[in-house]
Design an enzyme around this catalytic site. Structure first.
Site, PDB file in Angstrom:
ATOM      1  N   ARG A 102       8.071   2.380 -15.545  1.00 52.05           N
ATOM      2  CA  ARG A 102       7.562   1.108 -15.000  1.00 52.05           C
ATOM      3  C   ARG A 102       7.721   0.063 -16.091  1.00 52.05           C
ATOM      4  O   ARG A 102       7.114   0.193 -17.161  1.00 52.05           O
ATOM      5  CB  ARG A 102       6.102   1.241 -14.592  1.00 52.05           C
ATOM      6  CG  ARG A 102       5.422  -0.112 -14.404  1.00 52.05           C
ATOM      7  CD  ARG A 102       4.054  -0.007 -13.748  1.00 52.05           C
ATOM      8  NE  ARG A 102       4.158   0.383 -12.355  1.00 52.05           N
ATOM      9  CZ  ARG A 102       3.172   0.234 -11.466  1.00 52.05           C
ATOM     10  NH1 ARG A 102       2.005  -0.269 -11.832  1.00 52.05           N
ATOM     11  NH2 ARG A 102       3.339   0.614 -10.213  1.00 52.05           N
ATOM     12  N   GLN A 132       6.932   3.082  -3.809  1.00 54.08           N
ATOM     13  CA  GLN A 132       5.929   2.516  -2.911  1.00 54.08           C
ATOM     14  C   GLN A 132       6.474   2.479  -1.478  1.00 54.08           C
ATOM     15  O   GLN A 132       5.796   2.858  -0.530  1.00 54.08           O
ATOM     16  CB  GLN A 132       5.569   1.098  -3.373  1.00 54.08           C
ATOM     17  CG  GLN A 132       4.511   0.440  -2.507  1.00 54.08           C
ATOM     18  CD  GLN A 132       3.178   1.150  -2.573  1.00 54.08           C
ATOM     19  OE1 GLN A 132       2.664   1.405  -3.641  1.00 54.08           O
ATOM     20  NE2 GLN A 132       2.614   1.497  -1.425  1.00 54.08           N
ATOM     21  N   ASP A 218       0.822  -8.227  -0.351  1.00 58.86           N
ATOM     22  CA  ASP A 218       0.780  -7.817  -1.762  1.00 58.86           C
ATOM     23  C   ASP A 218       0.153  -8.968  -2.536  1.00 58.86           C
ATOM     24  O   ASP A 218       0.073 -10.098  -2.035  1.00 58.86           O
ATOM     25  CB  ASP A 218       2.223  -7.536  -2.234  1.00 58.86           C
ATOM     26  CG  ASP A 218       2.312  -7.112  -3.698  1.00 58.86           C
ATOM     27  OD1 ASP A 218       1.306  -6.650  -4.259  1.00 58.86           O
ATOM     28  OD2 ASP A 218       3.409  -7.255  -4.283  1.00 58.86           O
ATOM     29  N   CYS A 258       0.225  -2.372  -0.690  1.00 56.84           N
ATOM     30  CA  CYS A 258       0.582  -1.416  -1.748  1.00 56.84           C
ATOM     31  C   CYS A 258      -0.586  -1.181  -2.697  1.00 56.84           C
ATOM     32  O   CYS A 258      -0.645  -0.152  -3.366  1.00 56.84           O
ATOM     33  CB  CYS A 258       1.808  -1.905  -2.499  1.00 56.84           C
ATOM     34  SG  CYS A 258       1.638  -3.578  -3.152  1.00 56.84           S
ATOM     35  N   ARG A 286       1.748   8.214  -1.754  1.00 55.76           N
ATOM     36  CA  ARG A 286       2.522   8.079  -2.999  1.00 55.76           C
ATOM     37  C   ARG A 286       2.693   9.459  -3.647  1.00 55.76           C
ATOM     38  O   ARG A 286       3.788   9.812  -4.078  1.00 55.76           O
ATOM     39  CB  ARG A 286       1.792   7.139  -3.976  1.00 55.76           C
ATOM     40  CG  ARG A 286       1.722   5.682  -3.563  1.00 55.76           C
ATOM     41  CD  ARG A 286       3.069   5.010  -3.619  1.00 55.76           C
ATOM     42  NE  ARG A 286       3.698   5.114  -4.928  1.00 55.76           N
ATOM     43  CZ  ARG A 286       3.448   4.307  -5.980  1.00 55.76           C
ATOM     44  NH1 ARG A 286       2.605   3.294  -5.834  1.00 55.76           N
ATOM     45  NH2 ARG A 286       4.063   4.482  -7.133  1.00 55.76           N
TER      46      ARG A 286
HETATM   47  N1  NVA Z   1       3.941  -7.043  -6.780  1.00 59.60           N
HETATM   48  C1  NVA Z   1       2.932  -6.295  -7.515  1.00 59.60           C
HETATM   49  C2  NVA Z   1       2.924  -4.865  -7.040  1.00 59.60           C
HETATM   50  C3  NVA Z   1       1.882  -3.995  -7.687  1.00 59.60           C
HETATM   51  C4  NVA Z   1       1.947  -2.590  -7.224  1.00 59.60           C
HETATM   52  C5  NVA Z   1       3.207  -6.390  -9.000  1.00 59.60           C
HETATM   53  O1  NVA Z   1       4.373  -6.266  -9.396  1.00 59.60           O
HETATM   54  O2  NVA Z   1       2.263  -6.598  -9.770  1.00 59.60           O
HETATM   55  N1   CP Z   2       0.830   0.346  -5.712  1.00 59.48           N
HETATM   56  C1   CP Z   2       0.951   0.601  -7.035  1.00 59.48           C
HETATM   57  O1   CP Z   2       2.047   0.796  -7.574  1.00 59.48           O
HETATM   58  O2   CP Z   2      -0.241   0.654  -7.689  1.00 59.48           O
HETATM   59  P1   CP Z   2      -0.478   0.746  -9.262  1.00 59.48           P
HETATM   60  O3   CP Z   2      -0.011  -0.562  -9.847  1.00 59.48           O
HETATM   61  O4   CP Z   2      -1.940   0.979  -9.426  1.00 59.48           O
HETATM   62  O5   CP Z   2       0.351   1.861  -9.804  1.00 59.48           O
END
Ligand code: NVA
Ligand code: CP
Length: 300
Positions: A102, A132, A218, A258, A286
């Site tokens: 990530r 997701q 979101d 999400c 998930r």
């Molecule tokens: N669009 C959000 C999704 C979090 C799971 C972000 O990137 O923070």
């Molecule tokens: N939906 C999702 O990816 O959640 P987190 O940011 O908590 O991992």
């Protein structure tokens, strides 16, 4: 399947059906101690951003598949001090059997995957969040029995976010009808939509709700975009998912998110906490889809 899962463009419809099938089996048989495709293997989980669901579901998932999950805070790795992504990829490929990452720039994940000889799974970049979407599609399949052109889903909010982009790829993969309700300032990426006829951008949030089976939203401020908070609160305000929108939708319409959610921003509290909301089934999924993907990519 290909070596890596960086976006939904890496999987075919056939791969998707296999992921659904294995996820459902793993979900039904959770606790069955016989399926250990990652026995003797280690999976590195590199995180440069916060996470609740992704980190925990991957750590638990690797462990349930018999493997060893290695949580790696990117800021504490040498890559945070200037070691190249390529060198990092080569070194990790000598130690572990898969990488889940990530981070911010999607191009960094592409480079990591290109240089690593082991599978790489994208656990969210600024541009895409494929894991997701796999969970979301499994959830839709559980509730509607299928994910195809009979499903109409409306996404409300940031039309250029990683979630909107990922939904676009999901609609291209499955034929599902996707309406993106977003303001002109953050309209969906035309290039990504290409010539897909099943994906439309609708500026009017009320019109976008017509005939919808699933509402999806979101956060208005994604991780890494915090300095734009004031502007974003302003432009997305008309796109909050409210119970009034459900009056335009199909009678059985459901709510997806999400997560994490901000009640009173992208979703009204009464929607988030209503029986329409299936966000915790979605979050649970998930774990199951990621176990399926890891066993397919790293379990050989
Ligand atoms: N669009 C959000 C999704 C979090 C799971 C972000 O990137 O923070
Ligand atoms: N939906 C999702 O990816 O959640 P987190 O940011 O908590 O991992």
């Amino acid at each position: 399947m290909k070596k890596d899962l960086l976006t939904l463009q890496d999987i075919t419809r056939d791969d998707l059906e296999k992921i659904f099938e294995l996820s459902a089996k793993l979900k039904n048989e959770r606790g069955n101690q016989n399926f250990k495709p990652l026995a003797g293997k280690s999976v590195g989980l590199i995180f440069a951003k916060s996470s609740t669901r992704t980190r925990i579901s991957f750590e638990v998932g690797v462990s349930e598949l018999g493997g060893y999950p290695l949580y790696l805070d990117q800021s504490k790795m040498q890559v945070g001090r200037g070691e190249t992504i390529a060198d990092t990829a080569h070194v990790l490929s000598r130690y572990i059997h898969g990488i889940v990452i990530r981070t911010f720039a999607h191009a960094d994940v592409e480079e990591l995957a290109k240089e690593a000889s082991i599978p790489v799974i994208n656990a969210l970049t600024d541009e895409f969040h494929p894991c997701q979407l796999l969970a979301d599609m499994l959830t839709i399949k559980e509730y509607s029995g299928k994910v195809d052109n009979s499903i109409r889903l409306a996404f409300y909010g940031d039309g250029r976010s990683n979630m909107a982009n990922s939904l676009i790829l999901a609609a291209k993969l499955t034929g599902m009808e996707l309406v993106i309700a977003a303001p002109a300032e953050e309209a969906p990426n035309r290039e990504l939509i290409g010539d897909a006829k099943n994906i439309i951008w609708e500026k009017d949030p009320v019109k976008a709700a017509e005939g919808v089976d699933y509402f999806y939203t979101d956060v208005w401020v994604s991780m890494g975009f915090e300095e734009e908070r004031a502007r974003r609160m302003e432009i997305f305000r008309p796109y909050q998912v409210t119970s009034a929108l459900f009056e335009k939708a199909k009678p059985q319409a459901k709510f997806l998110h999400c997560l994490p959610a901000h009640r009173g921003e992208e979703v009204a509290a009464d929607v988030m906490d209503s029986s329409r909301s299936i966000v915790f089934d979605e979050a649970e999924n998930r774990l199951h889809v990621q176990k399926a993907v890891m066993s397919m990519l790293m379990g050989k």
